[in-house]
Enzyme design. Structure first.
Site, PDB file in Angstrom:
ATOM      1  N   ALA A 156     -18.703  51.145  39.970  1.00 37.69           N
ATOM      2  CA  ALA A 156     -19.527  50.019  40.398  1.00 37.69           C
ATOM      3  C   ALA A 156     -18.909  49.411  41.658  1.00 37.69           C
ATOM      4  O   ALA A 156     -17.726  49.598  41.939  1.00 37.69           O
ATOM      5  CB  ALA A 156     -19.621  48.982  39.284  1.00 37.69           C
ATOM      6  N   GLY A 201     -18.525  53.119  36.436  1.00 40.82           N
ATOM      7  CA  GLY A 201     -19.975  53.150  36.353  1.00 40.82           C
ATOM      8  C   GLY A 201     -20.564  54.493  36.715  1.00 40.82           C
ATOM      9  O   GLY A 201     -21.634  54.856  36.238  1.00 40.82           O
ATOM     10  N   GLU A 215     -20.363  56.528  33.608  1.00 39.70           N
ATOM     11  CA  GLU A 215     -21.365  55.998  32.687  1.00 39.70           C
ATOM     12  C   GLU A 215     -22.774  56.409  33.100  1.00 39.70           C
ATOM     13  O   GLU A 215     -23.621  56.719  32.254  1.00 39.70           O
ATOM     14  CB  GLU A 215     -21.252  54.474  32.625  1.00 39.70           C
ATOM     15  N   GLU A 263     -11.675  51.002  34.301  1.00 35.37           N
ATOM     16  CA  GLU A 263     -11.954  49.567  34.417  1.00 35.37           C
ATOM     17  C   GLU A 263     -10.781  48.696  33.995  1.00 35.37           C
ATOM     18  O   GLU A 263     -10.630  47.567  34.473  1.00 35.37           O
ATOM     19  CB  GLU A 263     -13.192  49.199  33.581  1.00 35.37           C
TER      20      GLU A 263
END
Length: 258
Positions: free
Chosen positions: A65, A109, A112, A132
């Site tokens: 992200a 992300g 994911e 993360e």
């Protein structure tokens, strides 16, 4: 529709969606996620499209992200707007098969997002991770849940707690990816797989996707009942008649999605 962060092409019956933020290694920001949700929704509604391929660049599928964008947000911002939820729900609503073609980094992300797809084909250069914890947060787009279901508790704990990366070979052994192919042949292999899926009955591919997803969202007994009822229901289709007739007549079936 023209997108700023994506390149979308329809090739025969396959929608090829390429993440396109090269300066940020395809980091997922609000604009990209919004456009991606729209592009996948459009592909799902397009009768010509029978399979979707999601990919990035040779260097990165998506490196995570966008930290620069997220760093200024507080709890009220992310909780109040249910950060990432509307976009991921739109992706999950797609009834057509989605293949992730992963080369280079698929981290945070990005990992994911790959797991939101129906299966992953990895280049031998691919690296997966959920780092993360190094930012003082945890995965927020399903990483603790989906990775654990795919690779098991021990390996998932290892990756989430240490932030280490998993290479393509380990990812295949662990069950995270379906196949590993040479990086130079990644898109050729993935498009061939997508074309093969596109040849099948659309009704049946939708049924397969629903049944397999049900397998890890409910109990075994309920999953078996769901599968059996869907199996039964497909005997009401013309495609079932055609598929079985073609087998008996030793020819290729001509499915009509009826």
């Amino acid at each position: 529709m023209a997108y700023k962060t994506l390149i979308v092409e329809i090739e025969e019956h396959v929608a090829l969606i390429r993440l396109n933020r090269p300066d940020a290694l395809n980091a997922l920001n609000a604009e990209l996620m919004s456009e991606l949700a729209d592009a996948i929704g459009q592909a799902d509604r397009n009768d010509k499209v029978r399979c979707v391929v999601l990919t990035g660049s040779e260097k990165a599928f998506a490196a995570g992200a966008d930290i620069k964008e997220m760093s200024q947000k507080g709890f009220v911002d992310v909780f109040g707007k249910d950060f990432f939820t509307p976009e991921t729900e739109e992706i999950l609503r797609c009834r057509k098969p989605i293949i992730a073609a992963v080369s280079g980094y698929a981290l945070g992300g990005g990992c994911e997002l790959a797991m939101l797809c129906d299966f992953i084909i990895a280049a031998d250069t691919a690296k997966f991770g959920q780092p993360e914890i190094n930012l003082g947060v945890i995965a927020g787009i399903g990483g603790t849940q989906r990775l654990t279901r795919f690779v098991g508790k021990s390996k998932s704990m290892d990756m989430h707690l240490t932030g280490r990366f998993m290479d393509a070979d380990e990812a295949e052994r662990a069950g995270l990816v379906s196949r590993v192919v040479p990086a130079k042949k990644l898109m050729e292999e993935v498009m061939a797989i997508a074309d093969k899926i596109a040849e099948k009955s659309r009704l049946t591919t939708i049924a397969v996707k629903e049944c397999v997803n049900r397998s890890y969202e409910t109990t075994l007994r309920e999953g078996l009942l769901f599968e059996r009822r869907v199996f039964h229901s497909l005997f009401a289709t013309d495609d079932q008649k055609e598929g079985m007739a073609a087998f008996l007549e030793k020819r290729e079936p001509q499915f009509r999605d009826k």
